[in-house]
Design a protein around this motif. Structure first.
Motif, PDB file in Angstrom:
ATOM      1  N   TYR A 329       0.830  -1.204   0.000  1.00  0.00           N
ATOM      2  CA  TYR A 329       0.000   0.000   0.000  1.00  0.00           C
ATOM      3  C   TYR A 329       0.868   1.259   0.000  1.00  0.00           C
ATOM      4  CZ  TYR A 329      -4.463  -2.425   0.594  1.00  0.00           C
ATOM      5  OH  TYR A 329      -5.574  -3.205   0.388  1.00  0.00           O
ATOM      6  N   ILE A 330       2.026   1.184   0.645  1.00  0.00           N
ATOM      7  CA  ILE A 330       2.965   2.317   0.598  1.00  0.00           C
ATOM      8  C   ILE A 330       3.374   2.574  -0.850  1.00  0.00           C
ATOM      9  CG2 ILE A 330       5.323   3.030   1.189  1.00  0.00           C
ATOM     10  CD1 ILE A 330       4.916   1.620   3.906  1.00  0.00           C
ATOM     11  N   LEU A 354      -0.282   7.606   2.591  1.00  0.00           N
ATOM     12  CA  LEU A 354       1.138   7.241   2.573  1.00  0.00           C
ATOM     13  C   LEU A 354       1.780   7.504   3.924  1.00  0.00           C
ATOM     14  CD1 LEU A 354       3.661   6.340   1.031  1.00  0.00           C
ATOM     15  CD2 LEU A 354       3.949   8.701   0.258  1.00  0.00           C
ATOM     16  N   CYS A 357       0.404   4.948   6.485  1.00  0.00           N
ATOM     17  CA  CYS A 357       0.944   3.602   6.257  1.00  0.00           C
ATOM     18  C   CYS A 357       2.404   3.507   6.713  1.00  0.00           C
ATOM     19  CB  CYS A 357       0.839   3.237   4.776  1.00  0.00           C
ATOM     20  SG  CYS A 357      -0.819   2.810   4.222  1.00  0.00           S
ATOM     21  N   LEU A 358       3.184   4.547   6.440  1.00  0.00           N
ATOM     22  CA  LEU A 358       4.580   4.560   6.891  1.00  0.00           C
ATOM     23  C   LEU A 358       4.664   4.528   8.413  1.00  0.00           C
ATOM     24  CD1 LEU A 358       6.072   7.165   4.377  1.00  0.00           C
ATOM     25  CD2 LEU A 358       6.755   4.764   4.590  1.00  0.00           C
ATOM     26  N   TYR A 361       3.825   1.021   9.511  1.00  0.00           N
ATOM     27  CA  TYR A 361       4.906   0.120   9.100  1.00  0.00           C
ATOM     28  C   TYR A 361       6.071   0.168  10.085  1.00  0.00           C
ATOM     29  CZ  TYR A 361       7.920  -2.331   5.740  1.00  0.00           C
ATOM     30  OH  TYR A 361       8.727  -3.250   5.104  1.00  0.00           O
TER      31      TYR A 361
END
Length: 408
Positions: A329-330, A354, A357-358, A361
């Motif tokens: 997804y990133i 983004l 998601c980061l 993560y």
């Protein structure tokens, strides 16, 4: 199962993790819808990477995504096995063997080319939704305030760690992308479909999480079959037994379908030379991707063997495919920043997704390296597949001089 597992991991504060993921899923679904309508391509998310960053990036993303199903399918099988295991008080080994039997049955059916009918999938979805609604509604009167105290027993870091596990529940939006070319009005219908789906699952998930935590239906012997526990508390032991039986049917259907799709994906990539050629072998009678199914079976067996002997928590096991989905997804959100029109609001949603998601993560721990290892394996395979020009010339000369063969 994950509402109970995350409650064990973060306590009542796991509610915050689910709320965080609920907020994250909205811009992701919206961005995916914008991408699918702007770039309708049956290649899916890999095609987004190809258009934004080139063939090499798409190839490596394809290799990365190969790692999700080999762990995800055993997790699905173990989910159903634990529901039956709680019903019949099976041991850890017995539960693992039952999960293996589920996978073996699905592999054998796929080898014979037997696919589940489309209506079976519809029935499965309806049963899941009804079970969640009935369990949440029936258990709601049993929620107690004391169950939410202490609210943060394991610190704030546990909220982020639980969010990584939860991502496994909130992925799959990319599966509508290959269907974009079949929509009559994709720019309108795909975002509408995805946002409707997102809102529905948010309501279902938050409802079941709230009653799971509020009734203390996690931990202990029932911790891996929380829905049966909720149904039993609300409607009696018979309801819990029925839920366990339905869970087995649901998970078998999911296992069978995922194996069918994944084995064909492996076959297609092997046929194109992106994976070892032997994986493209078909069954002589049924024309099913038999070599890919053998490969899947070997990997699934290895995961179950590890689970049966090392006895890791399922929450830990789920983190590995979750890390792959977050990573993919990133890449997709970064691609959206390049592919969506500059003046559209899509880039804003993609940028927000983004960043989120980061952030999630970063909580993946060792699992964060799993997508990178898979990408490195893909790069190594691509390197080994390319022979130096001198070797190719020598091989060509050998073939032309071989007995019984004339040069072409």
């Amino acid at each position: 199962m994950l509402p109970a597992l995350t409650a064990e991991e973060a306590g009542p504060a796991s509610l915050l993790s689910w709320m965080l993921m609920s907020l994250l899923v909205l811009p992701i679904a919206l961005t995916m819808g914008r991408l699918a309508s702007a770039v309708p391509d049956s290649g899916g998310v890999v095609s987004f990477a190809r258009r934004a960053f080139g063939d090499r990036a798409a190839y490596l993303l394809g290799w990365t995504m190969l790692g999700s199903i080999p762990i995800g399918v055993p997790v699905m099988a173990l989910t159903g096995a634990h529901y039956v295991g709680s019903l019949f008080s099976l041991s850890h080994t017995g539960t693992t063997v039952l999960a293996g039997a589920l996978i073996l049955c699905a592999l054998l059916l796929n080898a014979r080319g037997i696919e589940l009918a489309g209506w079976v999938q519809v029935v499965v979805i309806v049963i899941i939704a009804l079970m969640l609604m009935i369990a949440a509604g029936g258990a709601a009167p049993l929620v107690e305030r004391e169950s939410f105290e202490p609210f943060l027993p394991h610190g704030w870091a546990s909220v982020g760690l639980a969010a990584v596990t939860i991502f496994f529940c909130f992925c799959g939006w990319e599966m509508i992308v290959p269907l974009a070319e079949e929509f009559r009005n994709p720019s309108r219908d795909i975002p509408l479909s995805l946002m409707t789906a997102a809102l529905l699952i948010i309501v279902l998930y938050l409802s079941i999480v709230a009653v799971t935590v509020g009734t203390g239906s996690y931990g202990g012997t029932g911790g891996l079959a929380p829905l049966s526990l909720l149904m039993e508390k609300a409607f009696g032991s018979a309801a819990g037994a029925v839920t366990g039986a339905l869970a087995l049917f649901i998970t078998f259907s999911s296992v069978h379908t995922n194996i069918a799709g994944f084995s064909r994906m492996i076959y297609a990539q092997a046929r194109e030379g992106e994976l070892p050629g032997w994986l493209a072998k078909l069954h002589p009678a049924h024309r099913s991707p038999i070599a890919a199914l053998y490969g899947c079976g070997a990997v699934f067996g290895g995961v179950l063997l590890y689970y049966g002997t090392a006895e890791p928590s399922l929450a830990w096991l789920v983190k590995w495919p979750s890390a792959i989905f977050i990573f993919s997804y990133i890449v997709v959100m970064a691609a959206a920043l390049r592919l969506l029109p500059a003046k559209s609001g899509g880039r804003v949603w993609a940028g927000l997704s983004l960043v989120l998601c980061l952030a999630i993560y970063a909580f993946s721990g060792w699992a964060a390296g799993f997508p990178l290892v898979l990408a490195a394996a893909g790069a190594l395979f691509a390197f080994l597949r390319r022979k130096p020009a001198s070797m190719k010339s020598a091989a060509g000369a050998e073939r032309s001089s071989a007995p019984g063969k004339s040069p072409r």
